[in-house]
Design a protein around this motif. Structure first.
Motif, PDB file in Angstrom:
ATOM      1  N   ASN A   1     -38.627 -25.859  33.110  1.00 40.81           N
ATOM      2  CA  ASN A   1     -38.960 -26.070  34.536  1.00 40.81           C
ATOM      3  C   ASN A   1     -37.851 -26.823  35.280  1.00 40.81           C
ATOM      4  O   ASN A   1     -38.012 -27.979  35.677  1.00 40.81           O
TER       5      ASN A   1
ATOM      6  N   ARG B   1     -35.627 -30.682  33.733  1.00 43.72           N
ATOM      7  CA  ARG B   1     -36.744 -31.455  33.193  1.00 43.72           C
ATOM      8  C   ARG B   1     -36.538 -31.614  31.703  1.00 43.72           C
ATOM      9  O   ARG B   1     -36.673 -30.658  30.932  1.00 43.72           O
TER      10      ARG B   1
ATOM     11  N   TYR C   1     -40.961 -34.898  36.668  1.00 47.53           N
ATOM     12  CA  TYR C   1     -40.965 -33.542  36.085  1.00 47.53           C
ATOM     13  C   TYR C   1     -40.940 -32.447  37.133  1.00 47.53           C
ATOM     14  O   TYR C   1     -41.105 -32.696  38.322  1.00 47.53           O
ATOM     15  N   ASP C   2     -40.679 -31.252  36.666  1.00 47.97           N
ATOM     16  CA  ASP C   2     -40.589 -30.041  37.501  1.00 47.97           C
ATOM     17  C   ASP C   2     -39.656 -30.231  38.702  1.00 47.97           C
ATOM     18  O   ASP C   2     -40.032 -29.935  39.849  1.00 47.97           O
TER      19      ASP C   2
ATOM     20  N   ARG D   1     -48.643 -32.456  42.823  1.00 48.79           N
ATOM     21  CA  ARG D   1     -47.762 -32.361  41.653  1.00 48.79           C
ATOM     22  C   ARG D   1     -46.740 -31.234  41.724  1.00 48.79           C
ATOM     23  O   ARG D   1     -46.106 -30.917  40.735  1.00 48.79           O
TER      24      ARG D   1
ATOM     25  N   LYS E   1     -55.277 -21.179  40.466  1.00 46.35           N
ATOM     26  CA  LYS E   1     -54.461 -21.962  41.394  1.00 46.35           C
ATOM     27  C   LYS E   1     -53.084 -21.315  41.508  1.00 46.35           C
ATOM     28  O   LYS E   1     -52.696 -20.498  40.660  1.00 46.35           O
TER      29      LYS E   1
ATOM     30  N   TYR F   1     -49.713 -19.016  33.002  1.00 45.41           N
ATOM     31  CA  TYR F   1     -48.890 -19.094  34.221  1.00 45.41           C
ATOM     32  C   TYR F   1     -47.992 -17.865  34.332  1.00 45.41           C
ATOM     33  O   TYR F   1     -47.168 -17.614  33.452  1.00 45.41           O
TER      34      TYR F   1
ATOM     35  N   VAL G   1     -46.432 -25.645  25.265  1.00 47.91           N
ATOM     36  CA  VAL G   1     -47.620 -25.100  25.944  1.00 47.91           C
ATOM     37  C   VAL G   1     -47.389 -23.593  26.079  1.00 47.91           C
ATOM     38  O   VAL G   1     -46.563 -23.163  26.887  1.00 47.91           O
TER      39      VAL G   1
ATOM     40  N   VAL H   1     -46.629 -19.720  29.445  1.00 48.00           N
ATOM     41  CA  VAL H   1     -46.211 -20.279  30.740  1.00 48.00           C
ATOM     42  C   VAL H   1     -44.876 -19.675  31.165  1.00 48.00           C
ATOM     43  O   VAL H   1     -43.888 -19.750  30.441  1.00 48.00           O
TER      44      VAL H   1
ATOM     45  N   PHE I   1     -42.739 -20.348  34.568  1.00 49.39           N
ATOM     46  CA  PHE I   1     -42.836 -21.307  35.675  1.00 49.39           C
ATOM     47  C   PHE I   1     -41.505 -21.316  36.441  1.00 49.39           C
ATOM     48  O   PHE I   1     -40.550 -21.983  36.053  1.00 49.39           O
TER      49      PHE I   1
ATOM     50  N   ASP J   1     -43.238 -24.285  28.464  1.00 54.70           N
ATOM     51  CA  ASP J   1     -42.960 -25.727  28.541  1.00 54.70           C
ATOM     52  C   ASP J   1     -41.977 -26.157  27.451  1.00 54.70           C
ATOM     53  O   ASP J   1     -42.046 -27.281  26.931  1.00 54.70           O
TER      54      ASP J   1
HETATM   55  C1  BMA Z   1     -48.425 -27.665  35.268  1.00 55.61           C
HETATM   56  C2  BMA Z   1     -47.167 -28.520  35.293  1.00 55.61           C
HETATM   57  C3  BMA Z   1     -46.003 -27.760  34.725  1.00 55.61           C
HETATM   58  C4  BMA Z   1     -46.331 -27.061  33.436  1.00 55.61           C
HETATM   59  C5  BMA Z   1     -47.634 -26.313  33.531  1.00 55.61           C
HETATM   60  C6  BMA Z   1     -48.069 -25.683  32.224  1.00 55.61           C
HETATM   61  O1  BMA Z   1     -49.546 -28.391  35.650  1.00 55.61           O
HETATM   62  O2  BMA Z   1     -47.378 -29.675  34.532  1.00 55.61           O
HETATM   63  O3  BMA Z   1     -44.980 -28.680  34.473  1.00 55.61           O
HETATM   64  O4  BMA Z   1     -45.310 -26.133  33.146  1.00 55.61           O
HETATM   65  O5  BMA Z   1     -48.638 -27.186  33.964  1.00 55.61           O
HETATM   66  O6  BMA Z   1     -48.260 -26.664  31.224  1.00 55.61           O
END
Ligand code: BMA
Length: 341
Positions: A51, A66, A110-111, A157, A216, A246, A282, A285, A287, A308
């Motif tokens: 990310n 990150r 982060y991110d 966030r 979301k 994601y 994770v 994902v 992202f 992640d």
């Molecule tokens: C989101 C963020 C991202 C992350 C994603 C999947 O809420 O925290 O940084 O890549 O979750 O864990």
């Protein structure tokens, strides 16, 4: 296909690039064959980099990354690359100062996104302000990083700046949330004349009607100005019995009033399917946090965090991706509003 162009006028002849593979079906976004470009344990003391955001700089590339430190706490590291693909990182994390030049480190960060506006580079991240919220800093030389006022109160966030002012104001997209893993989230935008006071809040787009983005959504890379409007790559999240997934989505926002969504692709543009997207700290994902683009050729390189754990890249061309988004556009009711209620 209509002539669709990137209209910010910036050429990037050294953009990292690979041609579309023959016979690719589905969405017009293709992965770099040598993904992931940043692998595990990329620098001493950092277990994973993902990310992250990059920009062209002095004929090469620079970025804010990150880095998940070996104590688990995320922080921002500076990286440099000659070709946008092979990166070297400073071992020391970025140190921030306040506007008086005094040390002012975020508790965590982060991110990060990195956006150049009028010769100043702004870093936007998620940090702690008595709860998760948006942090902001600027640099002109990538040596001194000066923190600015926190734009919003918690919880929020995910935030991305537009790469130019509109009607004299900076414009930032963000996604208000809760303190946890947030089972909701729409994209809003806010304006500021000075990067201190933020207001004129507008709703941009809500979670989707389709399943892949039904939980979301959140802004991804800084929007790209095109002849059809602002091209936005965003993340869309679905819920499964194994947790959240994601994917990368695409939308076109009105060029003068980006709270109005002109087109929104009902299909994802990229969803986890390769090992480095499905498996990691994770899993599942993709992202997106940055793009590079070349006005001349319409080439776009997308940088996205994978599982992640890694940074991966994908490519597309502005005419193909905008055409695909338009052809598969399905708007929700709130997308077409001015975003004021
Ligand atoms: C989101 C963020 C991202 C992350 C994603 C999947 O809420 O925290 O940084 O890549 O979750 O864990």
């Amino acid at each position: 296909m209509m002539q669709i162009k990137i209209t910010n006028g910036e050429n990037l002849p050294n953009i990292p690039w690979q041609e579309k593979p023959e016979g690719l079906t589905g969405a017009p976004v293709w992965r770099y064959t040598e993904n992931p470009v940043i692998k595990r344990n990329p620098v001493e003391g950092v277990a994973r980099i993902f990310n992250s955001a990059v920009v062209p700089y002095e004929g090469a590339f620079i970025g804010v990354f990150r880095g998940e430190q070996v104590n688990g706490i995320p922080y921002i590291y500076l990286g440099r690359s000659e070709n946008g693909i092979d990166w070297t990182f400073d071992k020391e994390k970025i140190h921030f100062v306040n506007e008086k030049g005094e040390e002012f480190e975020p508790v965590y960060a982060y991110d990060p996104r990195l956006v150049k506006i009028e010769d100043v580079y702004y870093i936007i991240w998620c940090g702690d302000f008595y709860g998760a919220s948006i942090g902001l800093a600027k640099t002109t030389d990538f040596k001194t990083f000066t923190r600015l006022e926190n734009p919003f109160i918690p919880f929020n966030r995910n935030a991305v700046l537009f790469p130019r002012k509109m009607n004299g104001n900076f414009v930032m997209m963000s996604r208000p949330s809760d303190s946890g893993h947030t089972p909701f989230g729409d994209i809003f935008l806010s304006e500021s004349p000075d990067m201190v006071y933020w207001g004129k809040h507008r709703h941009v787009m809500g979670k989707g009607n389709e399943w892949w983005d039904a939980v979301k959504i959140g802004g991804g890379s800084a929007p790209i100005e095109t002849s059809e409007g602002w091209l936005l790559f965003f993340h869309g999240v679905t819920g499964t019995c194994n947790g959240l997934v994601y994917s990368i989505g695409g939308a076109i926002l009105d060029v003068d009033n980006p709270s109005i969504v002109k087109y929104r692709c009902e299909n994802f543009l990229l969803t986890p399917q390769e090992w480095y997207e499905e498996r990691g700290f994770v899993g599942n994902v993709c992202f997106p946090c940055a793009t590079l683009q070349d006005s001349d050729t319409g080439r776009i390189a997308i940088y996205y965090g994978a599982a992640d754990t890694y940074v991966a890249m994908a490519f597309t061309k502005v005419d193909e991706v905008v055409d695909y988004i338009k052809t598969h556009s399905k708007l929700t009711e709130s997308d077409i509003e001015l975003g004021i209620r």
